[in-house]
Motif scaffolding. Structure first.
Motif, PDB file in Angstrom:
ATOM      1  N   ILE A  78     -11.572 -17.466 -15.616  1.00 57.41           N
ATOM      2  CA  ILE A  78     -11.004 -17.869 -16.229  1.00 57.41           C
ATOM      3  C   ILE A  78      -9.742 -18.561 -16.198  1.00 57.41           C
ATOM      4  O   ILE A  78      -9.905 -19.861 -17.424  1.00 57.41           O
ATOM      5  N   TYR A 203     -18.820 -23.645 -17.558  1.00 55.91           N
ATOM      6  CA  TYR A 203     -17.019 -23.604 -17.709  1.00 55.91           C
ATOM      7  C   TYR A 203     -16.213 -24.679 -18.654  1.00 55.91           C
ATOM      8  O   TYR A 203     -15.653 -24.319 -19.301  1.00 55.91           O
ATOM      9  N   ASP A 207     -15.406 -23.510 -21.972  1.00 59.06           N
ATOM     10  CA  ASP A 207     -13.702 -22.596 -22.253  1.00 59.06           C
ATOM     11  C   ASP A 207     -12.620 -24.310 -22.048  1.00 59.06           C
ATOM     12  O   ASP A 207     -11.454 -23.632 -22.871  1.00 59.06           O
ATOM     13  N   LYS A 245     -12.321 -16.878 -27.212  1.00 56.99           N
ATOM     14  CA  LYS A 245     -12.356 -16.955 -27.052  1.00 56.99           C
ATOM     15  C   LYS A 245     -12.898 -16.440 -24.894  1.00 56.99           C
ATOM     16  O   LYS A 245     -12.985 -14.985 -25.789  1.00 56.99           O
ATOM     17  N   SER A 390     -18.310 -16.176 -22.779  1.00 48.03           N
ATOM     18  CA  SER A 390     -17.023 -14.963 -23.540  1.00 48.03           C
ATOM     19  C   SER A 390     -16.918 -13.487 -22.682  1.00 48.03           C
ATOM     20  O   SER A 390     -15.821 -13.749 -22.961  1.00 48.03           O
TER      21      SER A 390
END
Length: 468
Positions: A78, A203, A207, A245, A390
């Motif tokens: 992450i 990602y 993200d 998130k 997520s």
């Protein structure tokens, strides 16, 4: 896409397979090293019980490192990105190789323990992050075959370790420190090749919110004419997440929307480790001896078991996107149930007829083939597919933790189970394999050619008990 799988695989699951495999060859040499070091340090012989304890620590501390790696792997993926986490992970492998390599010339067996712990961390992170990266860069019609890259490199690592550990290569007494420190080569290979490939497009967009970099990465992976379809799929997932998130592992346990996905991953991960594959390797040497193979030739026959696993991982990779995940994994567990019955009978009547040991030998290879065709390869693939962006890193952390705890538990309890039940231990594995097959049949939907959002909808009714 193929080259990306190779670049992440060589420093990922390959390291796990390689380091599980290479520790077997130098067992006697390390025993001698421990004895000599203890004698020169304390001027007295090493107690046999303490020797066994120290060897157990060297062998099992790898699992403890793997557990730590699984716990931090998702967080690294992450924070640093999937590619960044894999690149950073190689520093641990190189440091571990140095420590294991210098343990013999310095006379410090403690460095061997620390090195094995660090290479365990490296393997734990690799097992967590590599399938995550591959699952996210693959188009849905190739996702199963590409995800099998993790298993192909893992089994390739086992086979490579078995070959390099032969006494004619690095398995001799003079070379065992080189054998243990050779895991730096896959790490250097990944540091050389992986920077040429893009970060995971999912990602980048979901993200990081970087649409331009995501489009660039997709063009590299899928070509300028095909990338648009994948881009739309990622945008739909991003829209559905609505800024959510990445979740922590404990948040997944509290989330009703992923309850059955999580139960499925836990059952499949435990099923893979407790399926009896460790019992097969434990019994292999005994069965080969019974079949009349000399002790000197057994390491070469054992190479056949490694080659079997490699072959089935490759075959599973070719079949998975045609046959589907569900049929392959159910079929694998049912075949393992069958071979458990055959092995129990053949080991019971081993001395009755001269041909019975050959039945046992054939059953060992058949069991390994069945494991590789289903549970061995598909378990990690499904972890990537059952969760959306997520939840996916946390799911891999949970799956990895369960896997390493099961691996450690089996390693500790397994000798007692075998000593207590002898060949009837396969009846325990028979029951376990049939129960996991029944669970998959009742709970798991087919995920072939489905987007992550479509798979989530499949589980919606199970999780909430109604159509909404």
């Amino acid at each position: 896409l193929f080259l990306a799988v190779c670049a992440v695989g060589i420093g990922g699951t390959f390291q796990y397979g390689y380091n599980v495999s290479i520790i077997n060859a130098p067992t006697q040499h390390i025993h001698r090293f421990l004895n000599e070091t203890w004698t020169s340090r304390y001027s007295k012989e090493l107690n046999p019980d303490l020797l066994t304890f120290l060897w157990s620590v060297i062998a099992s501390v790898f699992s403890l490192g793997g557990l730590c790696g699984a716990l931090i792997g998702g967080g690294m993926a992450i924070r640093l990105g999937r590619k960044g986490a894999l690149l950073m992970n190689n520093i641990t492998a190189i440091l571990a190789s140095i420590l294991m390599g210098i343990s013999f010339p310095t006379g410090l067996f403690e460095l061997l323990i620390i090195g094995r712990f660090l290479i365990g961390i490296n393997s734990g992170i690799g097992l967590c992050v590599q399938p995550l990266y591959i699952g996210e860069v693959a188009p849905k019609h190739l996702r199963g075959g590409m995800a099998m890259g993790s298993s192909i490199f893992l089994t390739g690592g086992i086979l490579t370790g078995q070959i390099i550990g032969l006494r004619e290569l690095l398995g001799g007494e003079a070379y065992w420190p080189l054998l243990l420190s050779s895991s730096c080569f896959p790490a250097f290979a990944q540091l050389l090749f992986l920077p040429w490939f893009p970060e995971s497009p999912r990602y980048l967009l979901i993200d990081k919110g970087d649409e331009l970099s995501c489009a660039k990465a997709l063009k590299r992976f899928h070509g300028p004419s095909e990338y648009q379809r994948e881009m739309e799929d990622i945008q739909w997932e991003c829209f559905a997440l609505d800024g959510e998130k990445p979740k922590k592992p404990w948040q997944l346990f509290a989330d009703r929307g992923v309850r059955w996905q999580l139960v499925t991953v836990i059952v499949l991960t435990m099923g893979q480790q407790l399926s009896g594959i460790n019992a097969i390797y434990f019994y292999a040497t005994y069965i080969f001896k019974q079949a009349g193979i000399s002790a000197e030739k057994i390491p070469y026959v054992t190479l056949g078991t490694g080659a079997c696993e490699c072959l089935t991982a490759f075959t599973c990779g070719l079949l998975i996107d045609y046959v589907g995940r569900r049929y392959l994994i159910i079929g694998g567990y049912l075949l393992m149930t069958l071979w458990s019955i055959v092995l129990t009978l053949s080991l019971t009547y081993q001395d009755l007829y001269s041909w019975v040991p050959y039945v046992s030998m054939a059953s060992i290879f058949a069991f390994i083939l069945s494991f590789g065709l289903g549970p061995g390869g598909i378990t990690n693939t499904l972890t990537a597919e059952l969760f959306i962006q997520s939840s996916r890193p946390a799911a891999y952390m949970i799956g990895g933790t369960i896997s390493w705890i099961s691996f450690f538990t089996v390693g500790m309890l397994f000798p007692f189970i075998v000593n207590g039940l002898k060949q009837y231990c396969f009846l325990v594995f028979l029951l376990e394999c049939s129960l996991v097959a029944a669970f998959i049949f009742l709970i798991l939907p087919e995920t072939k050619n489905k987007s992550f959002l479509e798979i989530k909808k499949e589980f919606h009714k199970l999780n909430f008990g109604r159509n909404t």
